[in-house]
Scaffold this motif. Structure first.
Motif, PDB file in Angstrom:
ATOM      1  N   LEU A   1       0.689  -0.896   0.349  1.00 37.18           N
ATOM      2  CA  LEU A   1       0.251  -0.143  -0.087  1.00 37.18           C
ATOM      3  C   LEU A   1       0.477   1.544   0.230  1.00 37.18           C
ATOM      4  N   TYR A   2       1.992   1.141   0.716  1.00 40.61           N
ATOM      5  CA  TYR A   2       3.016   2.458   0.872  1.00 40.61           C
ATOM      6  C   TYR A   2       4.287   1.563   0.279  1.00 40.61           C
ATOM      7  N   ALA A   3       5.111   3.051   0.153  1.00 42.71           N
ATOM      8  CA  ALA A   3       6.346   2.832  -0.313  1.00 42.71           C
ATOM      9  C   ALA A   3       6.955   2.401   0.588  1.00 42.71           C
ATOM     10  N   SER A   4       7.504   1.762   1.202  1.00 43.91           N
ATOM     11  CA  SER A   4       8.887   1.469   1.535  1.00 43.91           C
ATOM     12  C   SER A   4       9.781   2.439   1.632  1.00 43.91           C
ATOM     13  N   SER A   5      10.085   3.125   3.142  1.00 45.32           N
ATOM     14  CA  SER A   5      11.859   3.855   2.800  1.00 45.32           C
ATOM     15  C   SER A   5      10.935   5.306   2.421  1.00 45.32           C
ATOM     16  N   LEU A   6       9.901   5.720   2.798  1.00 45.23           N
ATOM     17  CA  LEU A   6       9.259   6.888   2.288  1.00 45.23           C
ATOM     18  C   LEU A   6      10.421   7.801   3.030  1.00 45.23           C
TER      19      LEU A   6
END
Length: 428
Positions: A193-198
């Motif tokens: 759902l969310y990109a990692s390391s934002l």
């Protein structure tokens, strides 16, 4: 003024924002071929899941479905009765040890094991009912929760403590924060759902060579320097481009939400990359606004709803990167990734996904929400997801008065609109 900051465990999590000094850099786009090692966006979004607690496992989801009626009844009661809402969140003195054994706080403090999953089944429905009861406005929900917890300096929401006062929040935001992957005090679903390391997930430690500092520096140098000639030129181009795409604007167009969202997507993408999107491409990027409902749901709820939202967002991320590839912009992100030094991602497309997530989620989604609110205010209308009972237009009771106020000082008008109806997590 309200400014919310979430606290998970020992970590303060600001909801958005960055600033700082920016420097002159190279042109954003070069004519040579993309750098090697670009990679596949499908592999990025389909990578193994990160940090999934037992109470969000499929075993927990099955239990949530089997006990659906019981959890729903308790949730409805808690969502309508503030005292019981507090009880399911942090327990109460009337029931010994309830803070440890019968609350979501107890679950968090004990490591969110499967044995405490039932507290989240109940809390999920309680929060949903409370949200609906508060006009589907998250800002109104937060204000209701704050009152339910005694209108003090802090209250509980999701997985941690929230802070109320502007002074305290300002102090926190200006300090170093040991951040983690969370959104609105809820553990973020990464990397699907969310990109990692934002950037907003990275601890903003003071070391100049930290991952947060390097990513921030690269982003500023590539995109956010207002002194760049390309930036100035693109900003000046927007008026003419909008006139071509929207030749006869009228007040009635302010009710055409897809039209507004498409215009925002085109403007943001043009300022960043110098490319004016086609209709179908702009429609794809409006998904960063139209899918906003799914971004706020934790993994337990996503799985309870058969991962419909996660599938939509994964496809949106693939399509967004597809637009980048269609315009041959891989080299922009490849060079940025190389500039990260020790924090370089394994592939260029992974860093592209992280950057475009911010551009889409905050740049397009947040700005679209701001434009929609401003369009509503100009017509003396209350936006659909706003804290309606807390908004009073006062003497500005006609569209003519609103338009006049806007023309006198557009920036101040927009700022006041966003103070009354904040687009970021409905809380700023």
């Amino acid at each position: 003024k309200l400014f919310f900051v979430a606290h998970v465990g020992r970590r303060w999590l600001p909801l958005c924002g960055w600033g700082g000094q920016m420097a002159e850099t190279q042109p954003l786009v070069r004519d040579d071929a993309a750098l090697p090692g670009w990679g596949s966006i499908a592999e990025v979004v389909d990578a193994p899941l990160i940090d999934v607690p037992w109470d969000a496992s499929y075993l927990s989801v099955i239990g949530m479905w089997l006990t659906f009626p019981l959890s729903l009844v308790q949730g409805v009661f808690a969502g309508l009765c503030s005292c019981f809402y507090v009880f399911v969140s942090i327990g109460g003195c009337c029931v010994p040890c309830s803070n440890k054994l019968c609350s979501t706080m107890g679950s968090v403090l004990s490591g969110r094991g499967l044995c405490m999953a039932w507290t989240w089944w109940r809390y999920t429905f309680a929060a949903l009912v409370a949200l609906i009861a508060n006009g589907k406005s998250r800002l109104a929900l937060f204000m209701w929760e704050h009152a339910a917890f005694g209108s003090g300096d802090y209250w509980w929401h999701g997985e941690g403590v929230w802070c109320w006062s502007y002074e305290k929040c300002s102090q926190i935001l200006m300090s170093n924060q040991a951040r983690q992957a969370a959104f609105g005090c809820i553990r973020a679903c990464t990397p699907d759902l969310y990109a990692s390391s934002l950037l907003i997930f990275l601890p903003n430690t003071p070391e100049p060579g930290s991952e947060w500092a390097m990513v921030r520096k690269v982003l500023h140098e590539a995109f956010l320097d207002k002194g760049l000639s390309t930036y100035k030129q693109r900003m000046s181009d927007l008026s003419g481009l909008l006139k071509e795409a929207w030749p006869t604007p009228g007040m009635s167009d302010l009710n055409n939400t897809p039209l507004l969202q498409r215009a925002v997507a085109r403007c943001i993408f043009y300022v960043m990359f110098g490319k004016w999107l086609k209709d179908d491409e702009a429609d794809i990027l409006t998904g960063w606004r139209t899918n906003s409902f799914w971004f706020i749901l934790p993994r337990l709820v996503q799985r309870f709803l058969f991962n419909i939202g996660i599938k939509k967002v994964k496809q949106l991320r693939k399509d967004t990167v597809g637009i980048v590839e269609r315009y041959g912009l891989q080299d922009v992100f490849g060079r940025m990734n190389q500039a990260l030094g020790p924090w370089k991602r394994g592939t260029g497309v992974k860093f592209c996904d992280e950057v475009m997530y911010v551009v889409g989620f905050a740049g397009i989604g947040g700005t679209s929400a701001a434009v929609e609110s401003t369009a509503a205010f100009l017509q003396v209308k209350i936006p659909a997801e706003s804290a309606a009972k807390h908004i009073n237009f006062g003497a500005f009771d006609t569209s003519e008065k609103m338009i006049s106020a806007y023309k006198r000082d557009p920036e101040r008008y927009i700022r006041e609109t966003l103070r009354m109806d904040p687009p970021v997590t409905s809380a700023t």
